[in-house]
Design an enzyme around this catalytic site. Structure first.
Site, short mmCIF file in Angstrom:
data_model
loop_
_atom_site.label_atom_id
_atom_site.label_comp_id
_atom_site.label_asym_id
_atom_site.label_seq_id
_atom_site.Cartn_x
_atom_site.Cartn_y
_atom_site.Cartn_z
N HIS A 261 -16.07 41.08 43.96
CA HIS A 261 -16.06 40.84 45.40
C HIS A 261 -17.19 39.87 45.72
O HIS A 261 -18.25 39.94 45.07
CB HIS A 261 -16.26 42.16 46.16
CG HIS A 261 -15.84 42.10 47.58
ND1 HIS A 261 -16.67 41.62 48.56
CD2 HIS A 261 -14.67 42.43 48.18
CE1 HIS A 261 -16.03 41.68 49.72
NE2 HIS A 261 -14.81 42.16 49.52
N ASP A 315 -8.60 46.63 46.63
CA ASP A 315 -7.23 46.47 46.12
C ASP A 315 -6.96 47.28 44.85
O ASP A 315 -5.83 47.35 44.41
CB ASP A 315 -6.96 44.98 45.81
CG ASP A 315 -6.70 44.19 47.08
OD1 ASP A 315 -6.25 44.79 48.07
OD2 ASP A 315 -6.96 42.98 47.08
N1 ACO Z 1 -12.67 39.64 36.47
C1 ACO Z 1 -13.45 38.98 35.61
N2 ACO Z 1 -14.51 38.25 35.97
C2 ACO Z 1 -14.81 38.20 37.28
C3 ACO Z 1 -14.06 38.89 38.23
C4 ACO Z 1 -12.94 39.62 37.79
N3 ACO Z 1 -12.16 40.28 38.63
N4 ACO Z 1 -14.57 38.65 39.44
C5 ACO Z 1 -15.62 37.85 39.25
N5 ACO Z 1 -15.76 37.58 37.94
C6 ACO Z 1 -16.77 36.72 37.33
C7 ACO Z 1 -16.28 35.27 37.38
O1 ACO Z 1 -15.53 34.91 36.26
C8 ACO Z 1 -17.57 34.51 37.52
O2 ACO Z 1 -18.15 34.39 36.24
P1 ACO Z 1 -18.96 33.07 35.82
O3 ACO Z 1 -20.18 33.10 36.72
O4 ACO Z 1 -19.28 33.29 34.39
O5 ACO Z 1 -18.08 31.90 36.07
C9 ACO Z 1 -18.45 35.44 38.35
O6 ACO Z 1 -17.95 36.76 38.13
C10 ACO Z 1 -18.39 35.14 39.84
O7 ACO Z 1 -17.01 35.14 40.20
P2 ACO Z 1 -16.41 34.23 41.32
O8 ACO Z 1 -14.94 34.15 41.17
O9 ACO Z 1 -17.18 32.94 41.36
O10 ACO Z 1 -16.81 35.10 42.57
P3 ACO Z 1 -16.31 34.87 44.02
O11 ACO Z 1 -17.28 35.53 44.89
O12 ACO Z 1 -16.03 33.43 44.25
O13 ACO Z 1 -14.90 35.60 44.04
C11 ACO Z 1 -13.25 37.26 44.03
C12 ACO Z 1 -14.68 36.90 44.45
C13 ACO Z 1 -12.30 36.15 44.43
C14 ACO Z 1 -12.82 38.53 44.75
C15 ACO Z 1 -13.24 37.49 42.50
O14 ACO Z 1 -14.07 38.57 42.17
C16 ACO Z 1 -11.84 37.70 41.95
O15 ACO Z 1 -11.12 36.72 41.70
N6 ACO Z 1 -11.40 39.00 41.77
C17 ACO Z 1 -10.06 39.28 41.30
C18 ACO Z 1 -9.06 39.17 42.46
C19 ACO Z 1 -9.20 40.32 43.45
O16 ACO Z 1 -9.26 41.48 43.08
N7 ACO Z 1 -9.20 39.95 44.74
C20 ACO Z 1 -9.28 40.92 45.83
C21 ACO Z 1 -10.64 40.85 46.46
S1 ACO Z 1 -10.80 42.01 47.78
C22 ACO Z 1 -9.94 41.32 49.03
O17 ACO Z 1 -9.85 40.13 49.18
C23 ACO Z 1 -9.24 42.19 49.94
#
Ligand code: ACO
Length: 379
Positions: A261, A315
């Site tokens: 998140h 989620d």
């Molecule tokens: N699985 C694996 N790695 C993850 C995950 C995940 N679910 N979430 C974050 N990371 C890692 C990323 O790969 C990234 O690593 P890096 O720094 O080595 O590149 C780091 O953590 C930061 O992740 P970002 O994607 O840059 O974080 P951001 O804040 O932009 O995104 C998000 C947040 C979109 C929710 C992300 O965690 C994600 O894609 N999760 C999976 C999709 C999901 O469950 N979405 C629902 C969110 S809740 C909602 O919207 C209602």
């Protein structure tokens, strides 16, 4: 003008001043108008919470009764909207159907009077009342059935489950579903809420505001993740396969749906409540074989990614709850939308109160002084 540092995804940049909700991502706290989400999920109802979000204070008994009555009265949708929805392909995603139907409301109720409190109230009531009817209608029509008319003697959650399944739900199921709606009603400046506020800032109508937010919520990085979680749990198939499956995801650097998140760096408080609701449902209606897989997955990810602040988000457990309530997987995100309409409308109203059109800037990275080459001379 000061040029600020570019922040991809606007991370950490305030886009509004808001008194609607508050989140502390380090401590796992979410409040609506200052009230903790745990308390609202247990003691309030979705419509009372929607009132709180939109009008800023808990309603009195009379105010709530009046609000509920207005909503009951406006649950039906016009036959032209229903007929339009009948023409949607049954293979289309229900979120696309919902976005189109929400936008279509603007064709029927388009007289804009954004400075008139009665107009605002009517728009709030219509959207809260009609969105569930449209979700349920599309579900029945894509199966070739006529939609079921809403029932005035049922509450908000019970009526939706009734319209969806064509039978009156067990009161416990309706209560759990109502709590799910409360949990999903609002969450500060997330992508769809930002989208709603940007659209609202142009002073367009509220149906366009909600339609744009629905489109934003549909993506797999936002509301669409709940659907993908269930697909992932089914693909994992067994508790033994959790760790090999995870290794493969790590190897391919794929995101694990339902985890991570932008704000929460601990377990999302809504995920904790939803997990509790799932357990209550399993105790009453029987186990779900995928729950053990989910628990093992949470454990494995905590071991591997907990130190980076990646924990279950809202989620992760919601799909298991919805599935136990007999809801098809591709309706999970539309249900999220039904709830989030409350938050979007609260932000719409707040935005109108202190409006300035959103018009950010950009950092241009292209060329200058480029010559136009006639098409016949391009190589
Ligand atoms: N699985 C694996 N790695 C993850 C995950 C995940 N679910 N979430 C974050 N990371 C890692 C990323 O790969 C990234 O690593 P890096 O720094 O080595 O590149 C780091 O953590 C930061 O992740 P970002 O994607 O840059 O974080 P951001 O804040 O932009 O995104 C998000 C947040 C979109 C929710 C992300 O965690 C994600 O894609 N999760 C999976 C999709 C999901 O469950 N979405 C629902 C969110 S809740 C909602 O919207 C209602």
């Amino acid at each position: 003008m000061t040029v600020c540092e570019y922040k991809p995804g606007l991370e950490g940049i305030p886009a509004a001043q808001s008194s609607i909700s508050f989140v502390d991502g380090q401590q796992g706290i979410l409040e609506y108008r200052g009230i903790r989400i745990e308390e609202l999920a247990e003691k309030s109802t979705f419509l009372e919470t929607a009132y709180l979000l939109i009008w800023g204070a808990l309603p009195t008994q009379e105010e709530l009764a009046e609000f509920e009555t207005e909503i009951r009265y406006h649950r039906r949708i016009k036959y032209r909207i229903r007929d339009m929805m009948k023409c949607f392909p049954e293979t289309g995603h229900p979120m696309d159907a919902l976005q189109a139907s929400a936008a279509a409301l603007g064709l029927f109720y388009s007289r804009r009077a954004l400075d008139n409190p009665a107009y605002i109230r009517k728009a709030v009531v219509r959207l809260l009342a009609k969105i569930p009817t449209m979700v349920a209608a599309f579900q029945l029509m894509r199966k070739g059935n006529d939609p079921v008319q809403p029932r005035d003697d049922l509450g908000y959650a019970a009526n939706f489950l009734y319209m969806l399944n064509e039978r009156e739900p067990d009161p416990f199921a309706a209560k759990v579903f109502d709590a799910c709606l409360t949990l999903h009603a609002e969450q500060t400046m997330n992508a769809s809420t930002f989208s709603a506020r940007v659209t609202a800032s142009t002073l367009t109508d509220p149906y366009a505001v909600v339609a744009s937010a629905v489109g934003t919520l549909a993506g797999p990085l936002h509301g669409g993740a709940n659907e993908e979680v269930i697909e992932m749990l089914e693909e994992i198939g067994s508790v033994e396969n959790v760790r090999p499956y995870l290794e493969e995801l790590f190897r391919t650097k794929a995101k694990i749906m339902g985890f991570g998140h932008r704000v929460y760096k601990v377990k999302d408080p809504r995920a904790t409540i939803l997990q509790g609701l799932a357990e209550q449902l399993f105790a009453k209606y029987g186990d779900d074989q995928h729950y053990d897989i989910a628990v093992e997955l949470e454990k494995a990810i905590e071991e591997k990614l907990g130190h980076r602040g990646i924990y279950p988000n809202v989620d992760f457990y919601s799909g298991l709850v919805y599935r136990k309530l007999g809801i098809p997987t591709d309706l999970f995100t539309p249900i999220f939308a039904i709830a989030r309409v409350a938050g979007w409308l609260a932000h719409w109203k707040e935005q109108l109160g202190e409006n300035r059109i959103f018009r950010p800037t950009q950092i241009y990275t292209g060329d200058h002084q480029v010559d136009y080459i006639p098409i016949t001379e391009r190589g």
